[in-house]
Scaffold this active site. Structure first.
Site, PDB file in Angstrom:
ATOM      1  N   LYS A  53      39.749  61.278  95.568  1.00 25.47           N
ATOM      2  CA  LYS A  53      38.787  61.353  95.264  1.00 25.47           C
ATOM      3  C   LYS A  53      37.537  62.666  95.410  1.00 25.47           C
ATOM      4  O   LYS A  53      37.215  63.917  95.031  1.00 25.47           O
ATOM      5  CB  LYS A  53      37.409  60.543  95.663  1.00 25.47           C
ATOM      6  CG  LYS A  53      37.979  58.862  93.621  1.00 25.47           C
ATOM      7  CD  LYS A  53      36.974  57.424  94.235  1.00 25.47           C
ATOM      8  CE  LYS A  53      37.502  56.727  93.462  1.00 25.47           C
ATOM      9  NZ  LYS A  53      37.090  55.468  93.654  1.00 25.47           N
ATOM     10  N   GLN A  97      32.452  52.693  96.751  1.00 28.23           N
ATOM     11  CA  GLN A  97      34.016  52.487  96.770  1.00 28.23           C
ATOM     12  C   GLN A  97      33.899  50.366  96.869  1.00 28.23           C
ATOM     13  O   GLN A  97      32.829  50.613  98.077  1.00 28.23           O
ATOM     14  CB  GLN A  97      34.752  52.676  97.821  1.00 28.23           C
ATOM     15  CG  GLN A  97      36.158  52.523  97.552  1.00 28.23           C
ATOM     16  CD  GLN A  97      36.609  53.016  96.531  1.00 28.23           C
ATOM     17  OE1 GLN A  97      36.668  54.413  95.280  1.00 28.23           O
ATOM     18  NE2 GLN A  97      37.888  52.363  96.294  1.00 28.23           N
ATOM     19  N   ASP A 120      30.269  55.920  88.385  1.00 29.28           N
ATOM     20  CA  ASP A 120      31.213  54.917  87.708  1.00 29.28           C
ATOM     21  C   ASP A 120      31.340  53.970  86.139  1.00 29.28           C
ATOM     22  O   ASP A 120      31.941  53.223  85.526  1.00 29.28           O
ATOM     23  CB  ASP A 120      30.831  53.678  89.301  1.00 29.28           C
ATOM     24  CG  ASP A 120      32.448  53.600  89.778  1.00 29.28           C
ATOM     25  OD1 ASP A 120      33.478  53.932  89.370  1.00 29.28           O
ATOM     26  OD2 ASP A 120      32.205  53.136  91.242  1.00 29.28           O
TER      27      ASP A 120
HETATM   28  N1  GUN Z   1      37.082  50.090  93.910  1.00 30.38           N
HETATM   29  C1  GUN Z   1      38.347  49.958  92.996  1.00 30.38           C
HETATM   30  N2  GUN Z   1      38.462  50.562  91.997  1.00 30.38           N
HETATM   31  C2  GUN Z   1      36.821  51.149  92.077  1.00 30.38           C
HETATM   32  C3  GUN Z   1      36.589  52.087  90.825  1.00 30.38           C
HETATM   33  O1  GUN Z   1      36.653  52.768  89.962  1.00 30.38           O
HETATM   34  N3  GUN Z   1      34.797  52.659  91.597  1.00 30.38           N
HETATM   35  C4  GUN Z   1      35.181  52.111  92.349  1.00 30.38           C
HETATM   36  N4  GUN Z   1      33.546  52.264  93.173  1.00 30.38           N
HETATM   37  N5  GUN Z   1      35.563  51.664  93.649  1.00 30.38           N
HETATM   38  C5  GUN Z   1      36.410  51.075  93.010  1.00 30.38           C
END
Ligand code: GUN
Length: 299
Positions: A53, A97, A120
């Protein structure tokens, strides 16, 4: 033989558009989109996702910051960091995350993120906007938003008259996916582990989305001939044929079987996976446009 939906190529298109939108913003003297990614602890899979990311954000021309906090971080310390990021005008997107260590309540942390920086799409405000069809200002969770773009490539934007079955009812994928399909005029059924005769229900679907996290659960004879199959699962399973201790990635769909019946299908890897990060970038640039008082770009 089904059309294989190339998520890598669609994701690359989205990233190109994000780069162009970022350059346009700079040309208007409105600065750079800023993305803050926060990771707590050392889960190896999460570290790989987060690094990817941050890397893509830099590639898009963003101001990209990563906060890596120790596994023993208290909830109060994490909430303090979020308050600082909420107040930081150089930051337009905040992503914490998941999963978080057990001493931290994920719900409390998510609701502490300013809704206008919640790229998100997990905050109640954004969930509510999606649920009520306020799609112009909502941030939609990245994986279902990316899955929708892949479906559009095959079926167009208006899905009137089509039936969709979403297998899985998570807040991150299943529920927002159902809302997006509904907003596109599909007739939507959400199935889950307590659904009776899931194979028969799946066979009614023109659009079948599998988001359950069970390797190869959706069999070939669950797929209506010609259906569009979107496989959200990413499961690592043992692959002794590749050597001792080796593994491989499979989706929630038994691909080799399903591909024979489907009209179009997303592969794993290379389907929905690459779209998730691309949509995070799309949400972040959209947030920067909104913060600058501009209409947000559409992807
Ligand atoms: N962990 C797995 N998928 C995601 C996501 O789409 N966003 C976040 N913040 N954590 C994750």
């Amino acid at each position: 033989m089904a059309q294989v939906i190339d998520g890598k190529s669609v994701a690359a298109d989205v990233v190109q558009k994000v780069k162009a939108a970022t350059a346009d913003l700079a040309a208007k003297n409105k600065g750079k989109p800023g993305l803050a990614v926060v990771i707590v602890g050392e889960d190896p899979a999460s570290q790989v996702y987060v690094a990817s990311k941050s890397r893509t954000a830099k590639e898009c021309g963003f101001h990209s910051v990563q906060h890596t906090l120790p596994a023993a971080t208290t909830q109060a310390d994490l909430l303090k960091l979020i308050a600082d990021l909420n107040a930081d005008t150089a930051i337009h997107g905040i992503l914490v995350q998941l999963p978080l260590p057990s001493q931290i309540d994920a719900g409390t942390v998510i609701q502490a993120i300013a809704p206008e920086k919640d790229v998100d799409g997990f905050h109640f405000i954004n969930v509510g906007k999606l649920g009520t069809g306020e799609l112009d200002t909502a941030f939609v969770p990245c994986t279902p938003a990316g899955s929708m773009l892949l479906i559009e490539r095959v079926r167009g934007k208006d899905l009137s008259g089509l039936s969709a079955v979403v297998v899985g009812r998570s807040n991150i994928v299943g529920k927002p996916m159902a809302n997006l399909l509904l907003a596109a005029n599909c007739t939507v059924t959400v199935a889950h582990s307590r659904t009776k005769d899931l194979p028969a229900l799946a066979r009614t679907a023109d659009i079948l989305v599998a988001a359950v996290g069970r390797p190869e659960m959706v069999k070939g004879d669950w797929v209506k001939p010609g259906a569009t199959v979107v496989d959200v699962g990413i499961n690592r399973i043992p692959a002794p044929e590749k050597g001792e201790g080796k593994t491989r990635l499979v989706g929630d769909v038994a691909y080799a079987e399903a591909e024979k019946a489907a009209g179009a299908i997303t592969p794993v890897p290379g389907g929905v996976g690459p779209m998730t990060i691309a949509m995070l970038m799309a949400n972040t640039v959209a947030s920067a446009y909104l913060a600058a008082g501009l209409k947000r770009p559409v992807f």
